[in-house]
Write a protein that holds these residues in place. Structure first.
Motif, PDB file in Angstrom:
ATOM      1  N   GLN A  22      41.774  33.149  46.039  1.00  0.00           N
ATOM      2  CA  GLN A  22      40.533  33.923  46.171  1.00  0.00           C
ATOM      3  C   GLN A  22      40.600  35.214  45.345  1.00  0.00           C
ATOM      4  O   GLN A  22      39.659  35.549  44.637  1.00  0.00           O
ATOM      5  CB  GLN A  22      40.336  34.266  47.655  1.00  0.00           C
ATOM      6  N   GLU A  50      26.897  43.365  42.129  1.00  0.00           N
ATOM      7  CA  GLU A  50      28.287  43.189  41.701  1.00  0.00           C
ATOM      8  C   GLU A  50      28.902  42.047  42.489  1.00  0.00           C
ATOM      9  O   GLU A  50      28.783  41.990  43.713  1.00  0.00           O
ATOM     10  CB  GLU A  50      29.090  44.487  41.921  1.00  0.00           C
ATOM     11  N   GLY A  52      32.337  39.953  43.670  1.00  0.00           N
ATOM     12  CA  GLY A  52      33.801  40.076  43.812  1.00  0.00           C
ATOM     13  C   GLY A  52      34.252  41.515  43.673  1.00  0.00           C
ATOM     14  O   GLY A  52      35.102  41.835  42.848  1.00  0.00           O
ATOM     15  N   ALA A  53      33.708  42.379  44.518  1.00  0.00           N
ATOM     16  CA  ALA A  53      33.924  43.829  44.341  1.00  0.00           C
ATOM     17  C   ALA A  53      35.336  44.282  44.685  1.00  0.00           C
ATOM     18  O   ALA A  53      35.750  45.371  44.260  1.00  0.00           O
ATOM     19  CB  ALA A  53      32.903  44.604  45.174  1.00  0.00           C
ATOM     20  N   GLY A  54      36.084  43.487  45.449  1.00  0.00           N
ATOM     21  CA  GLY A  54      37.463  43.872  45.778  1.00  0.00           C
ATOM     22  C   GLY A  54      37.500  45.210  46.486  1.00  0.00           C
ATOM     23  O   GLY A  54      36.842  45.420  47.503  1.00  0.00           O
ATOM     24  N   LEU A  58      35.321  48.465  40.000  1.00  0.00           N
ATOM     25  CA  LEU A  58      34.151  48.388  39.115  1.00  0.00           C
ATOM     26  C   LEU A  58      32.961  49.121  39.730  1.00  0.00           C
ATOM     27  O   LEU A  58      32.155  49.713  39.018  1.00  0.00           O
ATOM     28  CB  LEU A  58      33.776  46.923  38.848  1.00  0.00           C
ATOM     29  N   PHE A  75      28.686  41.741  46.514  1.00  0.00           N
ATOM     30  CA  PHE A  75      29.012  40.481  47.187  1.00  0.00           C
ATOM     31  C   PHE A  75      30.529  40.324  47.183  1.00  0.00           C
ATOM     32  O   PHE A  75      31.152  40.343  46.116  1.00  0.00           O
ATOM     33  CB  PHE A  75      28.372  39.284  46.460  1.00  0.00           C
ATOM     34  N   VAL A  77      33.725  38.127  49.429  1.00  0.00           N
ATOM     35  CA  VAL A  77      34.026  37.181  50.506  1.00  0.00           C
ATOM     36  C   VAL A  77      35.148  37.652  51.428  1.00  0.00           C
ATOM     37  O   VAL A  77      35.245  37.193  52.564  1.00  0.00           O
ATOM     38  CB  VAL A  77      34.409  35.778  49.947  1.00  0.00           C
ATOM     39  N   PHE A  81      38.519  43.526  52.337  1.00  0.00           N
ATOM     40  CA  PHE A  81      37.936  44.290  51.238  1.00  0.00           C
ATOM     41  C   PHE A  81      36.558  44.832  51.634  1.00  0.00           C
ATOM     42  O   PHE A  81      36.212  45.976  51.308  1.00  0.00           O
ATOM     43  CB  PHE A  81      37.807  43.426  49.974  1.00  0.00           C
ATOM     44  N   GLY A  97      29.967  37.883  51.835  1.00  0.00           N
ATOM     45  CA  GLY A  97      29.700  36.469  51.607  1.00  0.00           C
ATOM     46  C   GLY A  97      29.815  36.160  50.129  1.00  0.00           C
ATOM     47  O   GLY A  97      30.028  37.047  49.301  1.00  0.00           O
ATOM     48  N   ALA A  99      29.148  35.006  46.182  1.00  0.00           N
ATOM     49  CA  ALA A  99      28.232  35.420  45.126  1.00  0.00           C
ATOM     50  C   ALA A  99      27.024  34.493  45.036  1.00  0.00           C
ATOM     51  O   ALA A  99      25.919  34.934  44.696  1.00  0.00           O
ATOM     52  CB  ALA A  99      28.984  35.423  43.793  1.00  0.00           C
ATOM     53  N   GLN A 100      27.232  33.228  45.391  1.00  0.00           N
ATOM     54  CA  GLN A 100      26.140  32.246  45.301  1.00  0.00           C
ATOM     55  C   GLN A 100      24.951  32.682  46.158  1.00  0.00           C
ATOM     56  O   GLN A 100      23.818  32.245  45.935  1.00  0.00           O
ATOM     57  CB  GLN A 100      26.638  30.871  45.773  1.00  0.00           C
ATOM     58  N   GLY A 116      33.519  40.646  38.870  1.00  0.00           N
ATOM     59  CA  GLY A 116      34.984  40.656  38.848  1.00  0.00           C
ATOM     60  C   GLY A 116      35.526  39.364  39.409  1.00  0.00           C
ATOM     61  O   GLY A 116      36.697  39.290  39.783  1.00  0.00           O
ATOM     62  N   LEU A 117      34.682  38.333  39.498  1.00  0.00           N
ATOM     63  CA  LEU A 117      35.112  37.052  40.069  1.00  0.00           C
ATOM     64  C   LEU A 117      36.174  36.396  39.188  1.00  0.00           C
ATOM     65  O   LEU A 117      36.144  36.539  37.960  1.00  0.00           O
ATOM     66  CB  LEU A 117      33.924  36.087  40.155  1.00  0.00           C
ATOM     67  N   PRO A 118      37.076  35.631  39.806  1.00  0.00           N
ATOM     68  CA  PRO A 118      38.039  34.860  39.004  1.00  0.00           C
ATOM     69  C   PRO A 118      37.372  33.592  38.456  1.00  0.00           C
ATOM     70  O   PRO A 118      37.733  32.471  38.812  1.00  0.00           O
ATOM     71  CB  PRO A 118      39.154  34.542  40.022  1.00  0.00           C
ATOM     72  N   PHE A 147      34.593  40.094  33.189  1.00  0.00           N
ATOM     73  CA  PHE A 147      35.860  40.235  32.458  1.00  0.00           C
ATOM     74  C   PHE A 147      36.710  38.999  32.659  1.00  0.00           C
ATOM     75  O   PHE A 147      36.530  38.245  33.625  1.00  0.00           O
ATOM     76  CB  PHE A 147      36.626  41.515  32.854  1.00  0.00           C
TER      77      PHE A 147
HETATM   78  C1  LIG Z   1      40.043  39.562  40.409  1.00  0.00           C
HETATM   79  S1  LIG Z   1      39.531  40.249  41.982  1.00  0.00           S
HETATM   80  C2  LIG Z   1      38.524  41.595  41.340  1.00  0.00           C
HETATM   81  C3  LIG Z   1      38.404  42.743  42.298  1.00  0.00           C
HETATM   82  C4  LIG Z   1      37.709  43.990  41.712  1.00  0.00           C
HETATM   83  N1  LIG Z   1      36.352  43.711  41.269  1.00  0.00           N
HETATM   84  C5  LIG Z   1      38.475  44.548  40.545  1.00  0.00           C
HETATM   85  O1  LIG Z   1      38.022  44.376  39.418  1.00  0.00           O
HETATM   86  O2  LIG Z   1      39.540  45.143  40.787  1.00  0.00           O
HETATM   87  C6  LIG Z   1      38.369  39.001  42.495  1.00  0.00           C
HETATM   88  C7  LIG Z   1      37.556  39.342  43.735  1.00  0.00           C
HETATM   89  O3  LIG Z   1      36.556  38.318  43.902  1.00  0.00           O
HETATM   90  C8  LIG Z   1      36.460  37.983  45.294  1.00  0.00           C
HETATM   91  N2  LIG Z   1      35.857  36.641  45.348  1.00  0.00           N
HETATM   92  C9  LIG Z   1      36.428  35.442  45.037  1.00  0.00           C
HETATM   93  N3  LIG Z   1      35.525  34.446  45.115  1.00  0.00           N
HETATM   94  C10 LIG Z   1      34.345  35.026  45.482  1.00  0.00           C
HETATM   95  C11 LIG Z   1      33.010  34.534  45.689  1.00  0.00           C
HETATM   96  N4  LIG Z   1      32.699  33.230  45.560  1.00  0.00           N
HETATM   97  N5  LIG Z   1      32.047  35.421  46.019  1.00  0.00           N
HETATM   98  C12 LIG Z   1      32.318  36.754  46.158  1.00  0.00           C
HETATM   99  N6  LIG Z   1      33.553  37.273  45.987  1.00  0.00           N
HETATM  100  C13 LIG Z   1      34.555  36.429  45.639  1.00  0.00           C
HETATM  101  C14 LIG Z   1      37.890  38.103  45.793  1.00  0.00           C
HETATM  102  O4  LIG Z   1      37.972  38.256  47.181  1.00  0.00           O
HETATM  103  C15 LIG Z   1      38.355  39.358  45.024  1.00  0.00           C
HETATM  104  O5  LIG Z   1      38.043  40.536  45.723  1.00  0.00           O
END
Ligand SMILES: C[S@@+](CC[C@H](N)C(=O)[O-])C[C@H]1O[C@@H](n2cnc3c(N)ncnc32)[C@H](O)[C@@H]1O
Length: 193
Positions: A22, A50, A52-54, A58, A75, A77, A81, A97, A99-100, A116-118, A147
């Motif tokens: 995740q 935004e 995947g704000a972690g 960002l 957004f 999950v 965080f 929740g 991003a979708q 910032g999603l993976p 990114f």
């Molecule tokens: C690579 S970290 C980036 C965190 C922060 N934005 C940063 O740049 O330091 C990815 C973030 O995406 C979140 N994440 C993963 N899948 C997600 C989804 N489907 N929807 C929302 N957030 C998600 C993770 O929990 C994590 O906080």
């Protein structure tokens, strides 16, 4: 390293160990990467989401770029965080929740999505759902800013083609763990998204 940033690294690291797929990162984004992301916002942008704000690396840069807290929706999950984001960013809307969920937002109501999603490690169908939700909510000239740690575009070519998107990329940001590149996706002139 400032104490607050060291504390962030500790909290982030614990979530990486608990939810490696995740989080999918070695560390929070650096101020340099966050600034490069924020620089891609259109000068006229007001309403932003935004993904995947972690811990808000960002988010801070988006707010510093002049986006008002009440015009920003995050957004994320991960519950831990989200609790930290709520404490750090009063006035910003935070959705605990995926991003979708942006698909439920009014069509064409946003100027930019900062992600910032993976994305790179997600299956094609998930990428498609996320980008479709983003471009549903984005105005015709809206941008999706993402990114990647990889050397190539984070969105599969087939997904970009199906959604009618084109990409531009910035120079690599070396002061980040690991180094990263920012991509900006837009609707192609004859796009279908
Ligand atoms: C690579 S970290 C980036 C965190 C922060 N934005 C940063 O740049 O330091 C990815 C973030 O995406 C979140 N994440 C993963 N899948 C997600 C989804 N489907 N929807 C929302 N957030 C998600 C993770 O929990 C994590 O906080």
């Amino acid at each position: 390293m400032p104490a607050t940033r060291a504390a962030e690294f500790g909290l982030f690291s614990r979530q990486i160990l608990r939810h490696p797929r995740q989080v999918s990162a070695l560390a929070p984004s650096s101020p340099g990467l966050a600034a490069m992301m924020a620089r891609q916002l259109p000068v006229t942008a007001t309403r932003v989401a935004e993904f995947g704000a972690g811990l808000g690396s960002l988010t801070r840069a988006i707010l510093a770029a002049g986006i008002a807290p009440h015009d920003l929706t995050l957004f994320e999950v991960n519950d831990t965080f989200c609790a930290s984001l709520r404490a750090a960013f009063p006035g910003v809307a935070i959705v605990n929740g995926p991003a979708q969920g942006l698909a439920a937002t009014e069509a064409g109501s946003l100027d930019a999505v900062v992600s910032g999603l993976p994305l790179l490690s997600m299956p094609a169908d998930t990428q498609r759902d996320i980008l479709a939700a983003a471009f549903h909510a984005l105005a015709p000239d809206g941008v999706y800013i993402q990114f990647t740690y990889g050397l190539f575009a984070p969105l599969r070519a087939a997904v970009a083609r199906d959604l009618g998107l084109t990409a531009t990329r910035t120079a690599r940001v070396w002061k980040n763990i690991p180094p990263a590149t920012v991509y900006v996706y837009r609707r192609a002139r004859n796009g279908t998204a």
